[in-house]
Structure formats: C-alpha cells, structure tokens
Design a protein around this motif. Structure first.
Motif, mmCIF file in Angstrom:
data_model
loop_
_atom_site.group_PDB
_atom_site.id
_atom_site.type_symbol
_atom_site.label_atom_id
_atom_site.label_comp_id
_atom_site.label_asym_id
_atom_site.label_seq_id
_atom_site.Cartn_x
_atom_site.Cartn_y
_atom_site.Cartn_z
ATOM 1 N N MET A 1 0.752 -0.796 -0.225
ATOM 2 C CA MET A 1 0.309 0.382 0.113
ATOM 3 C C MET A 1 0.694 1.120 -0.375
ATOM 4 N N GLY A 2 2.012 1.000 0.675
ATOM 5 C CA GLY A 2 2.506 2.267 0.578
ATOM 6 C C GLY A 2 3.361 2.973 -0.661
ATOM 7 N N ASN A 3 3.613 1.999 -1.373
ATOM 8 C CA ASN A 3 4.306 1.774 -2.776
ATOM 9 C C ASN A 3 3.401 3.006 -3.543
ATOM 10 N N LEU A 4 2.292 2.667 -3.466
ATOM 11 C CA LEU A 4 1.095 3.386 -4.011
ATOM 12 C C LEU A 4 0.959 4.822 -3.695
ATOM 13 N N LEU A 5 1.316 5.111 -2.243
ATOM 14 C CA LEU A 5 1.021 5.526 -2.226
ATOM 15 C C LEU A 5 2.147 7.156 -2.623
ATOM 16 N N TYR A 6 3.362 5.946 -2.696
ATOM 17 C CA TYR A 6 4.226 6.981 -3.502
ATOM 18 C C TYR A 6 3.991 7.588 -4.970
ATOM 19 N N GLY A 7 3.596 6.697 -4.898
ATOM 20 C CA GLY A 7 3.204 7.242 -7.364
ATOM 21 C C GLY A 7 2.366 8.206 -6.920
ATOM 22 N N ILE A 9 1.502 10.273 -4.535
ATOM 23 C CA ILE A 9 2.249 11.629 -3.913
ATOM 24 C C ILE A 9 2.633 12.479 -5.373
ATOM 25 N N ALA A 10 3.608 11.278 -5.724
ATOM 26 C CA ALA A 10 4.213 12.003 -7.104
ATOM 27 C C ALA A 10 3.885 12.445 -8.178
ATOM 28 N N LEU A 11 2.742 11.788 -8.520
ATOM 29 C CA LEU A 11 1.454 12.331 -9.594
ATOM 30 C C LEU A 11 1.284 13.508 -9.407
ATOM 31 N N VAL A 12 0.700 13.383 -8.206
ATOM 32 C CA VAL A 12 -0.252 14.812 -7.401
ATOM 33 C C VAL A 12 0.678 15.853 -7.369
ATOM 34 N N SER A 13 1.922 15.662 -7.055
ATOM 35 C CA SER A 13 2.950 16.576 -6.957
ATOM 36 C C SER A 13 3.199 17.211 -8.500
ATOM 37 N N PHE A 14 3.496 16.676 -9.334
ATOM 38 C CA PHE A 14 3.443 16.961 -10.293
ATOM 39 C C PHE A 14 2.859 17.756 -10.624
ATOM 40 N N GLY A 15 1.593 17.699 -10.975
ATOM 41 C CA GLY A 15 0.418 17.630 -11.555
ATOM 42 C C GLY A 15 -0.006 19.028 -10.881
ATOM 43 N N VAL A 16 0.406 19.165 -9.714
ATOM 44 C CA VAL A 16 0.388 21.018 -8.779
ATOM 45 C C VAL A 16 1.662 21.425 -9.578
ATOM 46 N N ALA A 17 2.402 21.159 -9.478
ATOM 47 C CA ALA A 17 3.754 22.064 -10.228
ATOM 48 C C ALA A 17 3.534 22.515 -11.708
ATOM 49 N N ILE A 18 2.883 21.602 -12.560
ATOM 50 C CA ILE A 18 2.597 22.005 -13.859
ATOM 51 C C ILE A 18 1.311 23.358 -14.071
ATOM 52 N N PRO A 38 4.486 31.405 -6.742
ATOM 53 C CA PRO A 38 4.481 29.810 -7.327
ATOM 54 C C PRO A 38 6.045 29.235 -8.317
ATOM 55 N N LEU A 39 6.797 30.101 -9.194
ATOM 56 C CA LEU A 39 8.049 29.079 -9.448
ATOM 57 C C LEU A 39 8.661 28.538 -8.296
ATOM 58 N N VAL A 40 8.859 28.636 -7.237
ATOM 59 C CA VAL A 40 9.702 28.897 -6.279
ATOM 60 C C VAL A 40 9.225 27.310 -5.467
ATOM 61 N N VAL A 41 7.539 27.078 -5.473
ATOM 62 C CA VAL A 41 6.611 26.647 -4.417
ATOM 63 C C VAL A 41 6.365 25.185 -6.071
ATOM 64 N N ALA A 42 6.094 25.372 -7.795
ATOM 65 C CA ALA A 42 6.501 24.752 -8.263
ATOM 66 C C ALA A 42 7.838 23.208 -8.198
ATOM 67 N N ILE A 43 8.951 24.632 -8.249
ATOM 68 C CA ILE A 43 9.962 23.603 -7.858
ATOM 69 C C ILE A 43 10.148 22.851 -7.446
ATOM 70 N N ILE A 44 10.473 22.857 -5.671
ATOM 71 C CA ILE A 44 9.807 22.363 -4.698
ATOM 72 C C ILE A 44 9.483 21.143 -5.027
ATOM 73 N N LEU A 45 7.722 20.902 -5.964
ATOM 74 C CA LEU A 45 7.146 20.219 -6.004
ATOM 75 C C LEU A 45 7.295 19.547 -6.589
ATOM 76 N N ILE A 46 8.097 19.596 -7.571
ATOM 77 C CA ILE A 46 9.143 18.865 -8.914
ATOM 78 C C ILE A 46 10.345 18.215 -8.184
ATOM 79 N N VAL A 47 10.892 18.588 -7.396
ATOM 80 C CA VAL A 47 11.766 18.066 -6.402
ATOM 81 C C VAL A 47 11.100 16.548 -4.963
ATOM 82 N N ILE A 48 10.114 17.270 -4.352
ATOM 83 C CA ILE A 48 8.892 16.580 -4.316
ATOM 84 C C ILE A 48 8.531 15.205 -4.809
#
Length: 71
Positions: A1-7, A9-18, A38-48
């Motif tokens: 279940m944790g592995n699916l949660l990582y995926g 979180i990655a998708l959501v953070s990429f979506g919000v960054a875009i 917004p640019l700084v937050v987007a870069i942080i979300l991309i790293v996450i």
C-alpha cells in the motif's frame, strides 16, 4: 500500500507543479504582478515528485529474482 501512495504523491505533486507553471504564465495577469513564489513552490513540488517517483520505482524492482543479461 505504501508503494502505491508514493506513486500517487509523485503524480499529484507533478500535477500541481504543472498547474502552478501554467497559472504563473497566464495572459490575464496584470503587468506589475510579478511574484516568484509560485515558481519556487513549483520547483519544490518537482523535487518532491522526483523523490517520491524514485521511491515508487525502487519498490517495483523485484529483489528476489536474479536478472541476467541473456534473458
């Protein structure tokens, strides 16, 4: 279940960054409204997203079977 949660979180953070990148580049913005936040937050979300995407992919690797180059 944790592995699916990582995926997820990655998708959501990429979506919000875009979304932040596209919102920041909008044509309806006033000329004097230049905010770097917004640019700084987007870069942080991309790293996450990269970190959690790596954790997701690392969990998908089968560690019990040997993989040979001839297979």
């Amino acid at each position: 279940m944790g592995n699916l949660l990582y995926g997820l979180i990655a998708l959501v953070s990429f979506g919000v960054a875009i979304w932040l990148f596209l919102k920041d580049r909008g044509v309806t913005k006033p000329a004097g409204d230049e905010s770097i936040l917004p640019l700084v937050v987007a870069i942080i979300l991309i790293v996450i997203g990269i970190i959690f995407g790596g954790l997701f992919l690392a969990g998908r690797v089968n560690k019990t079977e040997d993989i040979h180059i001839t297979e």
